[in-house]
Structures are given as structure tokens and as C-alpha cells.
Design a protein around this motif. Structure first.
Motif, PDB file in Angstrom:
ATOM      1  N   LYS A 108       0.833  -1.063  -0.086  1.00  0.00           N
ATOM      2  CA  LYS A 108       0.114  -0.188   0.149  1.00  0.00           C
ATOM      3  C   LYS A 108       0.893   1.102   0.078  1.00  0.00           C
ATOM      4  O   LYS A 108       0.991   1.892   0.990  1.00  0.00           O
ATOM      5  CB  LYS A 108      -0.993   0.038   1.221  1.00  0.00           C
ATOM      6  N   GLY A 109       1.747   1.389  -1.099  1.00  0.00           N
ATOM      7  CA  GLY A 109       2.384   2.662  -1.143  1.00  0.00           C
ATOM      8  C   GLY A 109       3.722   2.223  -1.242  1.00  0.00           C
ATOM      9  O   GLY A 109       4.301   1.456  -0.197  1.00  0.00           O
ATOM     10  N   SER A 110       4.869   3.276  -1.672  1.00  0.00           N
ATOM     11  CA  SER A 110       6.188   2.976  -1.636  1.00  0.00           C
ATOM     12  C   SER A 110       6.747   3.184   0.025  1.00  0.00           C
ATOM     13  O   SER A 110       7.813   2.744   0.329  1.00  0.00           O
ATOM     14  CB  SER A 110       6.839   3.940  -2.638  1.00  0.00           C
ATOM     15  N   ALA A 111       5.866   3.901   0.927  1.00  0.00           N
ATOM     16  CA  ALA A 111       6.279   4.136   2.174  1.00  0.00           C
ATOM     17  C   ALA A 111       6.317   2.784   2.761  1.00  0.00           C
ATOM     18  O   ALA A 111       7.199   2.648   3.624  1.00  0.00           O
ATOM     19  CB  ALA A 111       5.246   5.298   2.839  1.00  0.00           C
ATOM     20  N   ALA A 112       5.180   2.018   2.505  1.00  0.00           N
ATOM     21  CA  ALA A 112       5.090   0.503   3.229  1.00  0.00           C
ATOM     22  C   ALA A 112       6.293  -0.357   2.752  1.00  0.00           C
ATOM     23  O   ALA A 112       7.047  -0.792   3.434  1.00  0.00           O
ATOM     24  CB  ALA A 112       3.934  -0.037   2.730  1.00  0.00           C
ATOM     25  N   LEU A 113       6.443  -0.069   1.561  1.00  0.00           N
ATOM     26  CA  LEU A 113       7.872  -0.719   0.888  1.00  0.00           C
ATOM     27  C   LEU A 113       9.191  -0.482   1.657  1.00  0.00           C
ATOM     28  O   LEU A 113       9.869  -1.176   2.232  1.00  0.00           O
ATOM     29  CB  LEU A 113       7.943  -0.786  -0.545  1.00  0.00           C
ATOM     30  N   GLU A 114       9.306   0.940   1.840  1.00  0.00           N
ATOM     31  CA  GLU A 114      10.647   1.366   2.341  1.00  0.00           C
ATOM     32  C   GLU A 114      10.534   0.832   3.775  1.00  0.00           C
ATOM     33  O   GLU A 114      11.835   0.248   4.361  1.00  0.00           O
ATOM     34  CB  GLU A 114      10.690   2.980   2.438  1.00  0.00           C
ATOM     35  N   ALA A 115       9.481   1.095   4.585  1.00  0.00           N
ATOM     36  CA  ALA A 115       9.311   0.555   5.918  1.00  0.00           C
ATOM     37  C   ALA A 115       9.642  -1.025   6.242  1.00  0.00           C
ATOM     38  O   ALA A 115      10.427  -1.423   7.140  1.00  0.00           O
ATOM     39  CB  ALA A 115       8.229   1.141   6.492  1.00  0.00           C
ATOM     40  N   LEU A 116       9.085  -1.691   5.352  1.00  0.00           N
ATOM     41  CA  LEU A 116       9.379  -3.196   5.413  1.00  0.00           C
ATOM     42  C   LEU A 116      10.919  -3.347   5.303  1.00  0.00           C
ATOM     43  O   LEU A 116      11.357  -4.409   5.609  1.00  0.00           O
ATOM     44  CB  LEU A 116       8.695  -3.859   4.338  1.00  0.00           C
ATOM     45  N   ALA A 117      11.513  -2.762   4.481  1.00  0.00           N
ATOM     46  CA  ALA A 117      12.884  -2.864   3.970  1.00  0.00           C
ATOM     47  C   ALA A 117      13.827  -2.836   5.287  1.00  0.00           C
ATOM     48  O   ALA A 117      14.867  -3.417   5.526  1.00  0.00           O
ATOM     49  CB  ALA A 117      13.634  -1.915   2.992  1.00  0.00           C
ATOM     50  N   GLN A 118      13.229  -2.021   6.396  1.00  0.00           N
ATOM     51  CA  GLN A 118      14.088  -1.651   7.609  1.00  0.00           C
ATOM     52  C   GLN A 118      13.659  -2.591   8.863  1.00  0.00           C
ATOM     53  O   GLN A 118      14.068  -2.450  10.027  1.00  0.00           O
ATOM     54  CB  GLN A 118      13.830  -0.184   7.956  1.00  0.00           C
ATOM     55  N   VAL A 119      12.750  -3.361   8.544  1.00  0.00           N
ATOM     56  CA  VAL A 119      12.414  -4.295   9.574  1.00  0.00           C
ATOM     57  C   VAL A 119      13.308  -5.238  10.221  1.00  0.00           C
ATOM     58  O   VAL A 119      14.006  -5.887   9.335  1.00  0.00           O
ATOM     59  CB  VAL A 119      10.866  -4.988   9.089  1.00  0.00           C
ATOM     60  N   ARG A 120      13.229  -5.384  11.667  1.00  0.00           N
ATOM     61  CA  ARG A 120      14.301  -6.395  12.158  1.00  0.00           C
ATOM     62  C   ARG A 120      13.468  -7.026  13.182  1.00  0.00           C
ATOM     63  O   ARG A 120      14.196  -8.110  13.412  1.00  0.00           O
ATOM     64  CB  ARG A 120      15.456  -5.569  13.037  1.00  0.00           C
ATOM     65  N   THR A 121      12.196  -7.147  13.583  1.00  0.00           N
ATOM     66  CA  THR A 121      11.504  -7.876  14.453  1.00  0.00           C
ATOM     67  C   THR A 121      10.303  -8.342  13.485  1.00  0.00           C
ATOM     68  O   THR A 121       9.552  -7.597  12.922  1.00  0.00           O
ATOM     69  CB  THR A 121      10.956  -7.327  15.660  1.00  0.00           C
ATOM     70  N   ALA A 122       9.969  -9.600  13.608  1.00  0.00           N
ATOM     71  CA  ALA A 122       8.810 -10.162  12.935  1.00  0.00           C
ATOM     72  C   ALA A 122       7.950 -10.761  14.257  1.00  0.00           C
ATOM     73  O   ALA A 122       8.299 -11.740  14.806  1.00  0.00           O
ATOM     74  CB  ALA A 122       9.025 -11.004  11.982  1.00  0.00           C
ATOM     75  N   ILE A 123       6.666 -10.434  14.117  1.00  0.00           N
ATOM     76  CA  ILE A 123       5.640 -11.063  15.020  1.00  0.00           C
ATOM     77  C   ILE A 123       4.577 -11.752  14.227  1.00  0.00           C
ATOM     78  O   ILE A 123       3.914 -11.043  13.311  1.00  0.00           O
ATOM     79  CB  ILE A 123       5.039  -9.764  15.973  1.00  0.00           C
ATOM     80  N   PHE A 124       4.350 -13.066  14.590  1.00  0.00           N
ATOM     81  CA  PHE A 124       3.589 -13.568  13.848  1.00  0.00           C
ATOM     82  C   PHE A 124       2.131 -14.184  14.729  1.00  0.00           C
ATOM     83  O   PHE A 124       2.447 -14.576  15.760  1.00  0.00           O
ATOM     84  CB  PHE A 124       3.952 -14.909  13.302  1.00  0.00           C
ATOM     85  N   ASP A 125       0.944 -13.907  14.381  1.00  0.00           N
ATOM     86  CA  ASP A 125      -0.261 -14.738  14.865  1.00  0.00           C
ATOM     87  C   ASP A 125      -0.082 -16.145  14.565  1.00  0.00           C
ATOM     88  O   ASP A 125       0.370 -16.619  13.642  1.00  0.00           O
ATOM     89  CB  ASP A 125      -1.344 -14.210  14.259  1.00  0.00           C
ATOM     90  N   LYS A 126      -0.460 -17.008  15.269  1.00  0.00           N
ATOM     91  CA  LYS A 126      -0.386 -18.523  15.293  1.00  0.00           C
ATOM     92  C   LYS A 126      -1.557 -18.835  14.291  1.00  0.00           C
ATOM     93  O   LYS A 126      -1.195 -19.582  12.999  1.00  0.00           O
ATOM     94  CB  LYS A 126      -0.625 -19.312  16.465  1.00  0.00           C
ATOM     95  N   THR A 127      -2.981 -18.836  14.487  1.00  0.00           N
ATOM     96  CA  THR A 127      -3.876 -19.578  13.827  1.00  0.00           C
ATOM     97  C   THR A 127      -4.042 -18.986  12.607  1.00  0.00           C
ATOM     98  O   THR A 127      -4.452 -17.718  12.410  1.00  0.00           O
ATOM     99  CB  THR A 127      -5.261 -19.508  14.644  1.00  0.00           C
ATOM    100  N   GLY A 128      -3.929 -19.609  11.520  1.00  0.00           N
ATOM    101  CA  GLY A 128      -4.141 -18.993  10.061  1.00  0.00           C
ATOM    102  C   GLY A 128      -2.980 -18.334   9.446  1.00  0.00           C
ATOM    103  O   GLY A 128      -2.946 -18.034   8.366  1.00  0.00           O
ATOM    104  N   THR A 129      -1.843 -18.373  10.377  1.00  0.00           N
ATOM    105  CA  THR A 129      -0.578 -17.516   9.759  1.00  0.00           C
ATOM    106  C   THR A 129       0.469 -18.691   9.774  1.00  0.00           C
ATOM    107  O   THR A 129       0.830 -18.985   8.896  1.00  0.00           O
ATOM    108  CB  THR A 129      -0.577 -16.185  10.628  1.00  0.00           C
ATOM    109  N   LEU A 130       0.878 -18.726  10.897  1.00  0.00           N
ATOM    110  CA  LEU A 130       1.717 -19.823  11.170  1.00  0.00           C
ATOM    111  C   LEU A 130       0.952 -21.262  10.799  1.00  0.00           C
ATOM    112  O   LEU A 130       1.832 -22.179  10.336  1.00  0.00           O
ATOM    113  CB  LEU A 130       2.449 -20.064  12.715  1.00  0.00           C
TER     114      LEU A 130
END
Length: 617
Positions: free
Chosen positions: A291-313
Motif C-alpha cells: 500500500k504505497g512505496s512508504a510501506a515498501l521502504e518501512a518493510l525494508a528496515q524491519v528487524r523484528t517479526a511477530i506472527f499470529d499463530k492460527t491461520g498465519t503460522l
């Protein structure tokens, strides 16, 4: 005449003027005539550029194109029309190159728009009529012919269908669908004609959302791009300072002109937006909506990932994990008989059992004399055989398990699974085990995220600790948060975000607040438009976890290429300015050199459209 055509016309005028001037000069008509031709060929470019700068200034924008205006004007005033016309060619050529680069980067959006569904075949009692998709209403029965695009989102009415979903999810092979499955607009009927029931209006369907999001991504500026725009404010005064110092120290105004010419990076600042548009388009091809190049740039700098369990993992639902068959019994035969019986059931497991049978291409029979015991199971007859399926208490009463079934009973004793016992006649024929299984690609996806630089992984779940521990045992996770209500999820995301840029990956409506709270929210949107998709910055259209890692890789590569283009381009321009100030580069040579730098950085920015892997597009 539109702006793109005007820029091409200016380039042609400048090139023709240069060629005519050179021809006049070489044939001996005199340098004065040649100078006049070069000046006349430069003036339209100067006028168009001046108008463009005034228009941008009026709406509060300022760019480095002002340096091109100053350098051409200075060249004319200093009696250097050849240098002026060469700069005009370089500037006009740069703008045409910008148009090409944008067009190349935006090609995916045009392809998306061009293939948008336009008509639908609505079924009525007497006939089938072809209507514009804008007239499709929720609940309409539609027919989709072989090879046609699905016009809107809907539910499959026929027993089966084969869909090419590559344009939406990036999946290369046709996907089989069964009655009751959700279908998405923009996919292609890869099999025979089938019927579906519309579940959404055209503008609210999946494909329309894809087109809107990719289009929006091309107008929203990332912080990185805004930083590059702000840099333009400092480039003009810095260039004037260097050129003025060169003139003052050497006493030669031509040196000052040479500095102005080599500091005309017209397309240079555009390298960042071209790179980000290319990255968004590349992600769309892989079934990932940014949803926009701002989201893409922010994603490039992510260092922590949080996952919901059910339906995701996990797959998210009661899926068939194992079939234990009595000696001499065939598992497919048992599954076919059970699925045939379950066609008469309203139990939550019925759909899962029938789907498992159809995925194995098993032909179901019609059940008879079915009696359902609410919450326990059902009994009936299939193909003249008495069959019972359900809980151990219903099927076996107080009878002990046969020896072949004891190992499975022990194995699943404390596991969060559902066990369906099946008897044929009076004998236990098989045991079906259902549970929320881990996604097949979960381990690989997490490993790829680790290799992409994600240093911390957290699993969030509303389930109890035992269920969370069972799922996480085979995954490379740093922290497990169990018994989490939506407020707990938001608090966890906020705490992690305070330490490092954080990505939250989820799929349920209860994940929406956490997705919105994260630096980047990633929604698993394969099962339809939910509140989580609305709250997310990135939407994964395929029903797999691996595209999350692919999204991070695309984002990192895009930002790296954009940064590379800006830094290398400006560094080369700075070196050229110093050489020009020292008298090592003439104005004409400087214009040619600067255009070479501009072409190189924009072509480099266009690399974001590719995969970046050897042997792949």
C-alpha cells in the motif's frame, strides 16, 4: 499536446538544431550563423523549463531542474551556444528518459488495468445475458466460460473448477476449486465453464482492490524519496557556490559554466521514485500488494517479526493430519465412505472431510438413513454398508481399542486434535485425526526471514500455552506469547516496536488492531477481504507464508538500489564538478558526462523490476 509529447518535441528541436549548426559550421558559412542556430534551438527548451519551474514553485515544489536553467542561460550569456544546445539536448533527453523509466516501471499497472474484467454472464430462469460488471449484484448467479476472467468475487456453485490464479497470487499452476470455495475476480477459468454466485460488487472485489493499491503506490512518496526531494533544495546553492569559487579563483567564467553544466542531474533525483515504483510493481507480480512505496521502504528496515499463530503460522482450521486404517483397509476407500456420509452433516469437520476427499479426486456416493447425534457424530448407510463416524464414545461405546489403534491413541493423547472414529458394520475400520496443522512452508519462510536480517521472531496466540508450545516446537522462534487477547497483542507489538522496526503478520479480524499498531502490518489476505486487510500495509494474496519473506527481500533490494542510485550518482557528479572547477572538463564535455551519469543511475533504478536472482526474471 501532452507533456510527454512536448518533451519529445523539445528533444527533436535541440538535436536538429545541433546537427544544422554543425553542418553550417563545417561547410564554412561561418561560426556566427552556427551560433545563431544553436541559440535558437536552445531557447524553446529554456522557455519550457522556465515555465515548468515557475509552475512547480507556485505549488510549493522546488527541484534541481533550476540548475539546468541556470547553466543554459549562463552558456548563452557567455557566448557558448554550443554548450547551451548540448545541455538542452541532455536536459530534454533526460526528461524523455524519465518518461521511459516511469513507463517501464508502471507497465505492470497498465497490464493490470488492461486485463480488468469488463463483462459478466448473468444467469436467469430463462437465459444467460451478458452485462457490464458494474451491473452485477451480490447474489447474482454467473456463468464463467472457459478461458474467461472471473468478473467479481464469488462462491463456486458447481462441484469443481480449475483456476489460473497467477495474475492475482503469483501461483504458476492452475488451482483446483470445489463447491463452496471462495473465488476471486481477476483469476482465469482454466477448465470447463462453471457457475458461481457473486459475493461482492465489482468495485469491492479482489482485482479492483489490486488495481487501486498499485495505482496508489505510485503517488504516495516514501520518506526516502521525500529526503531526496529535500536534497534538491541544497544542491542549487551548493552548485552556485562551487561555480562562483571556480570563477573567482581562476578568473575564467567558462570554468564556472562547466561546473554548472556537470551539476545538472535532471533525472538523478527521479532514480529513487523509479526504483520504488519498480519494487511495488515487482511485488504485485509475486502476489504481494504494497500500500504505497512508504510501506515498501518501512518493510525494508524491519528487524523484528511477530506472527499470529492460527491461520498465519498454521493453516487455520481442522485439517486432516493422519488416517489410521485397520489391517487390510485402504485409506482412500475409508475417506471416500466417510466423506460420502458427511455430506449429510452440519458438523464443522464435514467441509474439511469432503474437501480432503475431493483433493484426492475421490467420487462420493449418496448417503442413506443418516441420523446425526449432535456434538458426537452420525450413523447411516453408504453403498449398502452400515457406517458410523464420530467420537469414541458414540462409535465404540465401552469397547477397547484394537491393537493396531493403540499407538495412535498414545501419540495424540495430550495433543490439541480431534479424532474421528469410523466403523464399517460392527468393526473399527479407521481413525481420522484432525488438527490445526503447521503451514508446510512455515519453517522455510522463517529461515528465509532470518537470512534477510530479521533478528527477532515472536509468536502471538490466543490459545493456551500447551497448544502454543506444540506448534512452536518445530519453529525458530525467540518468544512465545500465549493466552493473548487483542489488547495483549497490541501491547506486545508496541513493546517490540519501541526496540526495533517491527512487522506484524496476521489474518484474522482480531489481528487488525495489532497490524495497525506495527511499523508494517502484513495481512494474509488469501481468504478474502477482512478487517485485517484494511488495517495492513502489505497484503499477501497467496495462501502461503513464503511470500512474506519474499516481500522483505523485494523491499530490501528496492531500497538498496534506490540508495545506490542516489549516492553513486551524486558522488560522480561531485567528482565531475571538482574536475570542472579545476579546468579539466569543458562545458560540452561536462554535459555529455553528466548525461551519462544520469542514464546510468536511472537504468540502475530500473533493476528493481527484475528478480535479482541469476536465472530468474
Amino acid at each position: 499536446m501532452n507533456e510527454s509529447a512536448l518533451r519529445r518535441a523539445l528533444l527533436v528541436i535541440a538535436i536538429v538544431g545541433l546537427a544544422l549548426g554543425v553542418g553550417v559550421w563545417r561547410t564554412g558559412f561561418g561560426s556566427l550563423e552556427a551560433d545563431t542556430i544553436w541559440m535558437v534551438a536552445t531557447l524553446p527548451v529554456v522557455a519550457a523549463l522556465a515555465i515548468s519551474i515557475l509552475r512547480d514553485f507556485w505549488i510549493g515544489r522546488f527541484g534541481v531542474d533550476a540548475i539546468a536553467l541556470v547553466s543554459m542561460s549562463a552558456a548563452l550569456l557567455l557566448g557558448q551556444p554550443l554548450a547551451a544546445v548540448v545541455v538542452a539536448i541532455m536536459y530534454a533527453g533526460g526528461t524523455v528518459l524519465e518518461d521511459f523509466a516511469r513507463g517501464r516501471a508502471e507497465r505492470n499497472l497498465k497490464a493490470l488495468t488492461d486485463r480488468s474484467p469488463r463483462v459478466a454472464h448473468r444467469k436467469s430462469t430463462h437465459a444467460t445475458e451478458t452485462i457490464p460488471i458494474e451491473e452485477v449484484a451480490v447474489g447474482d448467479a454467473l456463468m464463467v466460460r472457459a478461458g474467461e476472467l472471473l468478473p467479481v468475487d464469488g462462491i463456486l456453485l458447481d462441484a469443481s473448477a480449475s483456476l489460473d490464479e497467477s495474475a492475482v497470487t503469483g501461483e504458476p499452476l492452475p488451482v483446483p476449486r470445489s463447491a463452496g470455495d471462495t473465488l476471486r475476480s481477476g483469476t482465469v477459468n482454466a477448465g470447463e465453464a462453471f457457475s458461481m454466485r457473486a459475493s461482492a460488487l465489482a468495485e469491492q472485489s479482489t482485482y479492483a482492490a489490486i488495481v487501486r493499491m498499485v495505482a496508489a503506490a505510485q503517488t504516495v512518496k516514501a520518506p526516502f524519496i521525500r529526503m531526496a526531494d529535500r536534497f534538491a533544495l541544497f544542491l542549487l546553492p551548493a552548485t552556485l557556490l562551487v561555480s562562483g569559487a571556480a570563477w573567482y579563483i581562476s578568473g575564467d567564467p567558462i570554468r564556472a559554466l562547466a561546473v554548472l553544466v556537470v551539476a545538472t542531474p535532471c533525472p538523478l533525483i527521479l532514480a529513487a521514485p523509479v526504483a520504488f515504483i519498480g519494487g511495488v510493481s515487482r511485488a504485485a507480480r509475486a502476489g504481494i500488494l504494497m500500500k504505497g512505496s512508504a510501506a515498501l521502504e518501512a518493510l525494508a528496515q524491519v528487524r523484528t517479526a511477530i506472527f499470529d499463530k492460527t491461520g498465519t503460522l498454521t493453516i487455520g482450521g481442522a485439517e486432516l493430519i493422519e488416517i489410521e486404517a485397520a489391517p487390510g483397509r485402504n485409506t482412500d476407500h475409508l475417506l471416500r465412505l466417510l466423506a460420502s456420509l458427511e455430506q449429510a452433516s452440519h458438523h464443522v469437520l464435514a467441509d474439511s472431510i469432503i474437501r480432503a476427499a475431493r483433493s484426492r479426486q475421490l467420487v462420493l456416493s449418496h448417503p442413506h438413513d443418516v441420523r446425526e447425534y449432535r456434538g458426537a457424530g452420525l450413523k447411516g448407510r453408504v453403498e449398502n454398508m452400515s457406517i458410523a463416524a464420530g467420537s469414541r464414545a458414540l462409535v465404540l461405546a465401552d469397547k477397547p481399542l484394537p491393537k493396531w489403534a493403540t499407538s495412535g491413541d498414545e501419540r495424540y493423547r495430550d495433543e490439541p486434535v480431534l479424532r474421528v472414529f469410523v466403523t464399517l458394520g460392527k468393526h473399527l475400520a479407521g481413525i481420522f485425526t484432525f488438527g490445526d496443522a503447521l503451514r508446510p512452508d512455515a519453517r522455510d519462510a522463517l529461515a528465509n526471514l532470518r537470512s534477510a536480517g530479521i533478528t527477532r521472531m515472536v509468536m502471538l496466540t490466543g490459545d493456551d500455552g500447551a497448544a502454543a508450545k506444540h506448534v512452536s516446537s518445530g519453529l525458530d522462534l525467540d518468544v512465545i506469547v500465549a493466552d493473548a487477547v487483542p489488547a495483549d497483542k497490541v501491547a506486545t507489538v508496541e513493546a517490540e516496536k519501541a526496540t526495533a522496526p517491527t512487522m506484524m503478520v496476521g489474518d484474522g479480524i482480531n489481528d487488525a488492531p495489532a497490524l495497525a499498531a506495527a511499523t508494517v502490518g502484513v495481512a494474509m489476505g488469501a481468504r478474502g477481504a477482512t478487517a485485517s486487510s484494511e488495517a495492513a500495509d502489505v497484503i499477501i494474496l497467496a495462501d502461503r507464508l513464503e511470500p512474506v519473506a519474499e516481500a522483505v527481500r523485494i523491499a530490501q533490494r528496492t531500497r538498496a538500489i534506490a540508495l545506490q542510485s542516489i549516492v553513486v550518482g551524486l558522488a560522480l557528479s561531485a567528482v565531475a564538478m571538482i574536475a570542472a572547477a579545476m579546468g579539466q572538463i569543458t562545458p560540452v564535455a561536462g554535459a555529455l558526462l553528466q548525461e551519462g551519469i544520469d542514464v546510468a543511475v536511472i537504468l540502475n533504478a530500473l533493476r528493481t523490476l527484475g528478480d535479482g536472482r541469476l536465472g530468474r526474471a
